[in-house]
Design a protein around this motif. Structure first.
Motif, PDB file in Angstrom:
ATOM      1  N   SER A   1       1.015  -1.165  -0.091  1.00 11.80           N
ATOM      2  CA  SER A   1      -0.038   0.098  -0.116  1.00 11.80           C
ATOM      3  C   SER A   1       0.994   1.312   0.265  1.00 11.80           C
ATOM      4  O   SER A   1       0.256   2.393  -0.509  1.00 11.80           O
ATOM      5  CB  SER A   1      -1.048   0.001   1.203  1.00 11.80           C
ATOM      6  OG  SER A   1      -0.212  -0.147   2.339  1.00 11.80           O
ATOM      7  N   GLU A   2       2.049   1.372   0.398  1.00 10.63           N
ATOM      8  CA  GLU A   2       3.096   2.212   0.413  1.00 10.63           C
ATOM      9  C   GLU A   2       3.977   2.377  -0.854  1.00 10.63           C
ATOM     10  O   GLU A   2       4.911   3.005  -0.692  1.00 10.63           O
ATOM     11  CB  GLU A   2       3.831   2.221   1.674  1.00 10.63           C
ATOM     12  CG  GLU A   2       3.192   1.729   3.051  1.00 10.63           C
ATOM     13  CD  GLU A   2       2.620   3.281   3.293  1.00 10.63           C
ATOM     14  OE1 GLU A   2       3.384   4.208   3.500  1.00 10.63           O
ATOM     15  OE2 GLU A   2       1.402   3.128   3.795  1.00 10.63           O
ATOM     16  N   ILE A   3       3.486   1.641  -1.821  1.00 13.94           N
ATOM     17  CA  ILE A   3       4.331   1.579  -3.045  1.00 13.94           C
ATOM     18  C   ILE A   3       4.760   2.976  -3.586  1.00 13.94           C
ATOM     19  O   ILE A   3       3.885   3.987  -3.429  1.00 13.94           O
ATOM     20  CB  ILE A   3       3.613   1.092  -4.251  1.00 13.94           C
ATOM     21  CG1 ILE A   3       4.612   0.480  -5.488  1.00 13.94           C
ATOM     22  CG2 ILE A   3       2.383   1.606  -4.920  1.00 13.94           C
ATOM     23  CD1 ILE A   3       3.916  -0.560  -6.316  1.00 13.94           C
ATOM     24  N   LYS A   4       5.855   3.276  -3.906  1.00 11.80           N
ATOM     25  CA  LYS A   4       6.528   4.600  -4.203  1.00 11.80           C
ATOM     26  C   LYS A   4       6.273   5.036  -6.021  1.00 11.80           C
ATOM     27  O   LYS A   4       5.985   4.049  -6.714  1.00 11.80           O
ATOM     28  CB  LYS A   4       8.057   4.403  -4.244  1.00 11.80           C
ATOM     29  CG  LYS A   4       8.533   4.476  -2.639  1.00 11.80           C
ATOM     30  CD  LYS A   4       9.152   5.667  -2.190  1.00 11.80           C
ATOM     31  CE  LYS A   4       9.844   5.096  -0.953  1.00 11.80           C
ATOM     32  NZ  LYS A   4       9.004   4.515   0.083  1.00 11.80           N
ATOM     33  N   ILE A   5       5.772   6.193  -5.904  1.00 11.17           N
ATOM     34  CA  ILE A   5       5.249   6.628  -7.163  1.00 11.17           C
ATOM     35  C   ILE A   5       6.316   7.633  -8.016  1.00 11.17           C
ATOM     36  O   ILE A   5       6.464   8.556  -7.148  1.00 11.17           O
ATOM     37  CB  ILE A   5       3.998   7.023  -7.207  1.00 11.17           C
ATOM     38  CG1 ILE A   5       3.008   5.849  -6.661  1.00 11.17           C
ATOM     39  CG2 ILE A   5       3.350   7.498  -8.546  1.00 11.17           C
ATOM     40  CD1 ILE A   5       1.397   6.405  -6.442  1.00 11.17           C
TER      41      ILE A   5
END
Lengths: 862, 99
Positions: free
Chosen positions: A541-545
Motif C-alpha cells: 500500500s506504500e508503493i513509491k510513485i
C-alpha cells in the motif's frame, strides 16, 4: 431422445499460435471445456482428426498447427454457456497463451577451441550450450524408455477391478506429487511446466485409454506401458517440433504412474553415485529434479530443445548443459569419463593427460575469477564514499536475472513496452503479473522501477488504435494516451501492485509534462488499489510513485511536481532532444547539441538542486548514463542512482570505487563553466584516462608457472587477464596473440619471449609477466628455450601514445642484460612490478600526468 | 663508419625497438657511428634527416614491412635484412657491410 437431430453448436477458429496448439494452451482449453457437462469435441479441418476437447492429450494429438482451421462442437444441457465460454477463450485468451519461452541457445562455437586444448590433441563433438558451465564426470546414458521389461512380471490381470483401482490410485498419487512440487516451485516458468504435467495426469483421454487396456485383460503395469507407447507414438508423428517435444512430458507422467502401480521401481530413474554426466535423448523436468544434484555434473541432450522445460530448469539450477548433440547416446560409452564444456559448446569424449590439465587449470581460473569478482564488488561497496546505486535497465525477467548476477543494485528502468508490442491485443493482467513477479523475485528486495507502457508516436500497436502523428516524438504518446486506454492501464497497474508484495517495486510514469498528469496517474493507481482491496488481493500500500523527467517543462515546475511524487528519473535521451530541439539521430545537429553541452549540464544541475531541496530521490537513465566517462558528472550532481545496461554494471562499479565525490564535484563545476561540448569532452576524457588501470599490476605477474608448452603459457597469461578482470573476451585476446606469433616467433633470445598484440579484448593497456619453473621451447631466434615471458597488450582503438612509449622503452631494455637478470631473479610479484615501475617509472608516471591537462577554463563567479 | 638504419616490424610494438636497441649497441661496440630510425606504432621516431642520410656510407634496413620514405635513400648503398636478423645475428649484418 428428442434432440437426436439436434446439431451441436459450432465454433470455428484458426489456430493463432505460432508453435501450434501445444501442451500449455491445450491444458487451458481442456480446463474451460471441463467446466461444463456438455460434450466438447475439437476437429482439425486440415487433417480431419477429431479429438475430445476435454482431453489435453486429445487436443495435442489433433496436431493443430499455426493457422490450421478448426471447429469446436458443443452439445449437451449447458451447451450455450459452454459455447459462450469457449468463444471467449478462443478469441481472447488463446492468442495470448503462447508466451514464448526464450531460446537462449547460441550458435555452436566449436571454432573457439583454445590453442592449448587443440595442442593437447582434443577431439570434440560440438553441441549447443543451453546452460553455461563446465562439468566432468562418467557417462550415464538414459536409454529411451523401454517399458515392457519394467512393466512387472504380471502381464495378465486376474481381477480387472483391482487393476483399475491401482491405476486410479496411482494417478491420484501422481497428481498429488505434482501439486506438492507446485507449492515449492520457484519460478513462473517452473509452475507453468508443472501445470502442464498436472493437466496430462488429469487427462480424461489418458484414463480412458488405460481403462480400455485393463478391460481388455491387461495388468495395470502393462496398460500403462501400452498407453504411454500409444501417445508417444501419436505425438511423435506430429509435424510440430514443439508437440514432438511434449512426448517427453507424457513419458515422464507414465513413468511416475508405473512406479505407483508396479511393485518394482522402473530402472529409468537413475541413481547417481559419483560425478556423472547424464546423456539422454531428452529429459522431463521432474526426471531432472529427482536426480542427485551432488553427482550430476552436466547434461548432454540429443534434442535441440533450448526451450524445453528441462533446459529451463537446468539453467535455473546451474547445471552445464549441451543440447543438439546428435547420436550422443551412441557415441558416448557409459562409464567413460568426459568433459562437457558448455562455455565453448564442446564435448570432449576422450581425456588425455593434457586435456585433464587444461580443464583442471580452467576450473582453477574460473574459481579464482569468481573470488576476485566478489572481492572487487565488496571493495567497490566499501570505497564509495558517496553511495550511488548502479542499477540496470531491463525489459524481461531473464535480463533482470543476468543484471543482478552482475551485481546490479536494482532495476532502474524496467521497460514494459516489449510486453505490449507485436501482438493482437494487450497482455492480460495475469501474464504481466507473472513477468513482474519474476523480476521482483530476482531482485530479492532491491528496488525495481517499473515504467508503465510508453507507447505511441513511432511505436505502433494496432490494438490501441493510435492515430499516425505528423511528429511522433512531440505527439500522442506515453502517459498522454492513458486517459483513452483506462482498462489497459488498470490491468498493468494491478499487475504491478500485485507483484509489489514481494518488496522493492516502484511505479514510474513516462512522458509526464505537467502536474495534472501526475495527479491523474496517481488517481489511476488509487483506483487499481481500491479494486484489489475489494477483492482482498494483497499489495504494497506504500508503493513509491515517480515520474520520468524527459520533458523540459517538468524541470521548470519541480517545486510543484516534487510534493506529488516519491522519486524522479531523468530520461536523458528524450530530455536532451526536447531541450535542444535537436534529433539525436540526425548527425547534422547531434554532434553540436550533445548531452555534454554545458547548457544541458546546467539544466541537470538545476534539476538536481531543486529535487534535493525537496528531499526526493533522483536517478538518471539513457545513453548519457551508460557512458562511463560521464560518471564523475553524475557523482558531482549528487544523484541517487544511475541505470545502465546490465552487462556494464561491473565495470561501472569498479570505476566508481576509484572516484572521489568531492573531486567529482570539482569536475562538474569545471564542466559547467565550459563554453562548448567539446571542452567538456576533453575534460572527461582526461579524467577517465586517470582512472585507467595501471600498466603493471601484481595480479598480472605469474611466477613459478608450471606450463609445459607455448600454448599453455599463452593460455595461462590470458587467464591472468581474465582473473584480473582486464579482458572482455579470452578467446579474442588469445587469438590476437597467436596471430602475431604466427608471423614469426616472439622468442627474442636470452631465454626471453615477448608475445604482444593490439586488441580491444583488453580493457586497458597492460604488461603481463610470467616466469617458468622449467624453460620451454618457443622457436626463439637463438634456438634457446624460454624462461621468461613478457607480454604486451595494447588497446586497438584508444591506446595512449604514452603507453606505447613505455612499451618501446621496455622493448629496448629487454636488450639489456642487467635488466633481464633483474627480472629473472625477482622473488615476488611485487618485486617484479616495483622493478618495472622503477625502470619505466618516468614513462608510466608521465602517462598519467600527460593525460590530465590543466583546466583550460576557470569556474566563473556566478 | 657512419651508418643509418631503419627498423620496422608487423605490429610496431616490440621488435622495431628491440632491433633498434640491438643495432645501436653492436655498432657502438664495433666503433661505428649509427643513427636508427624506428617506424613503429608511434610512427616515425628519431627520424633520419637529409644530411644524416647524405653523410652515411651505408644504410641498414631491418624490416618486415614496407617502410615510409624509401626514396630518401636513393643513391645510398642499402643492405636490407629481415628484422629478425637484427636479433638473431646482428654482428653478421655488420660483417656484411664491411664488404
Amino acid at each position: 431422445m428428442s434432440d437426436r437431430n439436434h446439431k451441436p453448436l459450432e465454433l470455428f477458429f484458426s489456430c493463432p499460435l505460432v508453435s501450434g496448439l501445444h501442451a500449455r494452451p491445450a491444458s487451458h482449453l481442456a480446463e474451460v471445456a471441463n467446466q461444463f457437462s456438455s460434450e466438447c469435441s475439437l476437429k482439425n479441418l486440415r487433417n480431419g482428426v477429431v479429438a475430445n476437447a476435454k482431453s489435453v492429450l486429445g487436443i495435442i494429438s489433433a496436431d493443430i498447427r499455426h493457422h490450421d482451421r478448426c471447429v469446436l462442437l458443443v452439445s449437451g444441457a449447458d451447451e450455450r454457456a459452454a459455447h459462450k465460454s469457449l468463444h471467449a477463450f478462443v478469441h481472447e485468451t488463446l492468442p495470448k497463451c503462447d508466451v514464448p519461452l526464450v531460446d537462449v541457445a547460441t550458435s555452436s562455437q566449436s571454432n573457439s577451441m583454445p590453442r592449448a586444448l587443440k595442442a593437447a590433441g582434443a577431439v570434440f563433438i560440438s553441441g549447443v550450450p543451453i546452460s553455461r558451465g563446465i562439468g566432468q564426470g562418467q557417462v550415464v546414458v538414459l536409454r529411451r524408455m523401454s517399458l515392457p521389461e519394467k512393466a512387472g512380471s504380471r502381464k495378465v490381470a486376474t481381477n480387472p477391478n483391482h487393476e483399475l483401482d491401482l491405476i486410479r490410485n496411482g494417478l491420484a498419487s501422481v497428481r498429488h506429487q505434482i501439486l506438492e512440487k507446485l507449492k515449492y516451485s520457484l519460478t513462473p516458468v517452473g509452475s507453468a511446466v508443472l501445470q502442464a504435467d498436472l493437466a496430462i495426469a488429469s487427462d480424461v483421454l489418458l484414463l480412458e485409454k488405460l481403462t480400455e487396456q485393463v478391460l481388455g485383460g491387461k495388468s495395470a503395469g502393462r496398460a500403462v506401458v501400452e498407453t504411454a507407447e500409444y501417445f508417444i507414438d501419436l505425438l511423435g508423428r506430429s509435424e510440430s517440433k514443439y508437440i514432438r517435444q511434449r512426448s517427453a512430458d507424457i513419458e515422464e507422467i507414465c513413468m511416475q504412474l508405473l512406479e505407483e502401480v508396479c511393485d518394482e521401481s522402473p530402472t529409468q530413474s537413475v541413481s547417481l553415485s559419483e560425478p556423472s554426466v547424464l546423456v539422454a535423448e531428452s529429459l522431463g523436468p521432474q526426471q531432472l529434479l529427482q536426480l542427485d544434484r551432488r553427482w550430476l555434473k552436466a547434461l548432454v541432450l540429443e534434442h535441440s530443445a533450448g526451450t524445453s522445460h528441462a533446459a529451463i530448469l537446468a539453467r535455473s539450477l546451474g547445471i552445464p548443459t549441451l543440447a543438439a548433440v546428435r547420436n550422443a547416446r551412441l557415441l558416448l560409452t557409459p562409464g567413460s569419463e568426459i568433459v562437457v564444456d558448455a562455455h565453448r559448446g564442446l564435448l570432449i569424449p576422450q581425456l588425455s593427460a593434457g586435456i585433464r590439465r587444461f580443464y583442471e587449470r580452467e576450473q582453477r581460473t574460473l574459481d579464482l575469477r569468481k573470488t576476485a569478482w566478489s572481492r572487487d564488488l565488496r571493495n567497490a561497496a566499501e570505497t564509495d564514499r558517496k553511495r550511488i546505486e548502479v542499477a540496470a535497465n531491463a525489459s524481461s525477467g531473464e535480463e533482470s536475472i543476468a543484471a543482478f548476477g552482475n551485481g546490479a543494485d536494482g532495476i532502474g528502468l524496467f521497460r514494459t513496452e516489449m510486453i505490449f508490442l507485436g501482438r493482437d491485443g494487450p497482455p492480460s493482467e495475469q501474464e504481466q503479473f507473472a513477468i513482474y513477479s519474476e523480476v521482483v523475485r530476482a531482485a530479492e528486495g532491491r528496488p525495481v522501477i517499473i515504467r508503465t507502457f510508453d507507447i505511441g508516436g513511432d511505436k505502433k500497436v494496432a490494438y490501441l488504435n493510435l492515430t499516425r502523428d505528423e511528429n511522433p516524438f512531440l505527439g500522442y504518446r506515453g502517459a498522454r494516451i492513458y486517459a483513452d486506454h483506462r482498462p489497459v492501464l488498470q490491468a498493468q497497474l494491478r499487475a504491478i501492485l500485485r507483484a509489489s508484495t514481494e518488496g522493492g517495486v516502484r511505479i514510474m510514469a513516462p512522458m509526464i509534462t505537467s502536474r495534472e498528469e501526475i495527479v491523474e496517474f496517481k488517481a489511476a493507481i488509487a483506483e487499481a488499489k481500491r479494486s484489489l482491496t475489494r477483492e482482498s488481493v494483497p499489495f504494497d500500500s506504500e508503493i513509491k510513485i515517480g515520474v520520468m523527467l524527459e520533458v523540459p517543462a517538468l524541470g521548470f515546475s519541480l517545486d510543484q511536481i516534487c510534493p506529488e511524487v516519491d522519486f524522479l528519473s531523468i530520461g536523458t535521451n528524450d530530455l536532451s532532444q526536447y531541450f535542444f530541439a535537436a534529433d539525436r539521430s540526425n548527425a547534422n545537429v547531434s554532434s553540436r547539441f550533445s548531452v555534454r553541452h554545458p547548457a544541458f549540464l546546467r539544466f541537470l544541475e538545476q534539476i538536481s538542486q531543486q529535487v534535493r531541496f525537496h528531499h526526493k530521490w533522483l536517478g538518471v537513465c539513457g545513453d548519457m548514463a551508460a557512458n562511463i566517462q560521464n560518471l564523475p558528472l553524475f557523482l558531482g550532481l549528487d544523484l541517487d542512482e544511475i541505470s545502465i545496461p546490465g552487462a556494464e554494471i561491473h565495470e561501472f562499479k569498479r570505476a566508481l570505487s576509484k572516484l572521489d565525490a568531492d573531486e567529482c564535484r570539482r569536475v562538474l563545476e569545471r564542466a559547467l563553466a565550459c563554453k562548448h561540448a567539446s571542452e567538456v569532452d576533453e575534460l572527461l576524457t582526461a579524467r577517465h584516462g586517470q582512472m585507467q588501470e595501471s600498466l603493471v599490476s601484481d595480479d598480472l605477474v605469474v611466477l613459478g608457472s608450471t606450463s609445459r608448452t607455448k600454448e599453455e603459457v599463452i593460455q595461462e597469461m590470458v587467464d591472468a587477464f581474465y582473473i584480473a578482470d582486464r579482458t572482455t573476451d579470452r578467446h579474442l585476446l588469445e587469438e590476437a596473440l597467436w596471430a602475431r606469433e604466427e608471423v614469426y616467433s616472439t622468442g627474442l633470445g636470452f631465454g626471453f619471449a615477448t608475445p604482444h598484440c593490439k586488441t580491444d579484448a583488453v580493457t586497458s593497456d597492460a604488461i603481463c609477466v610470467l616466469r617458468l619453473n622449467d624453460p620451454i621451447h618457443w622457436d626463439s631466434v637463438d634456438g634457446e628455450p624460454v624462461r621468461m615471458v613478457v607480454l604486451l597488450a595494447l588497446r586497438d582503438s584508444e591506446s595512449a601514445t604514452t603507453h606505447m612509449q613505455v612499451f618501446s622503452a621496455l622493448a629496448r631494455k629487454l636488450m639489456n642484460e642487467e635488466f633481464r637478470h633483474h627480472l629473472l631473479r625477482a622473488e615476488t610479484a611485487g618485486a617484479v612490478t616495483a622493478y618495472l615501475r622503477d625502470e619505466l617509472g618516468a614513462a608510466i608516471g608521465k602517462s598519467n600526468e600527460a593525460q590530465a591537462p590543466e583546466p583550460s577554463v576557470q569556474p566563473q563567479a556566478p | 663508419m657512419k651508418i643509418v638504419a631503419v627498423t620496422a616490424c608487423p605490429t610496431g610494438i616490440a621488435h622495431t625497438y628491440m632491433a633498434a636497441a640491438r643495432l645501436e649497441k653492436i655498432a657502438k661496440n664495433l666503433g661505428h657511428d649509427i643513427k636508427v630510425e624506428t617506424q613503429g606504432a608511434m610512427g616515425i621516431e628519431n627520424k633520419l634527416t637529409e644530411s644524416d642520410i647524405r653523410q652515411a656510407q651505408i644504410a641498414i634496413f631491418a624490416i618486415d614491412i614496407e617502410i615510409e620514405g624509401r626514396e630518401r635513400f636513393n643513391g645510398v648503398k642499402v643492405i636490407q635484412v629481415p628484422l629478425q636478423e637484427a636479433l638473431k645475428n646482428p654482428e653478421g649484418i655488420f660483417v656484411k657491410i664491411q664488404h
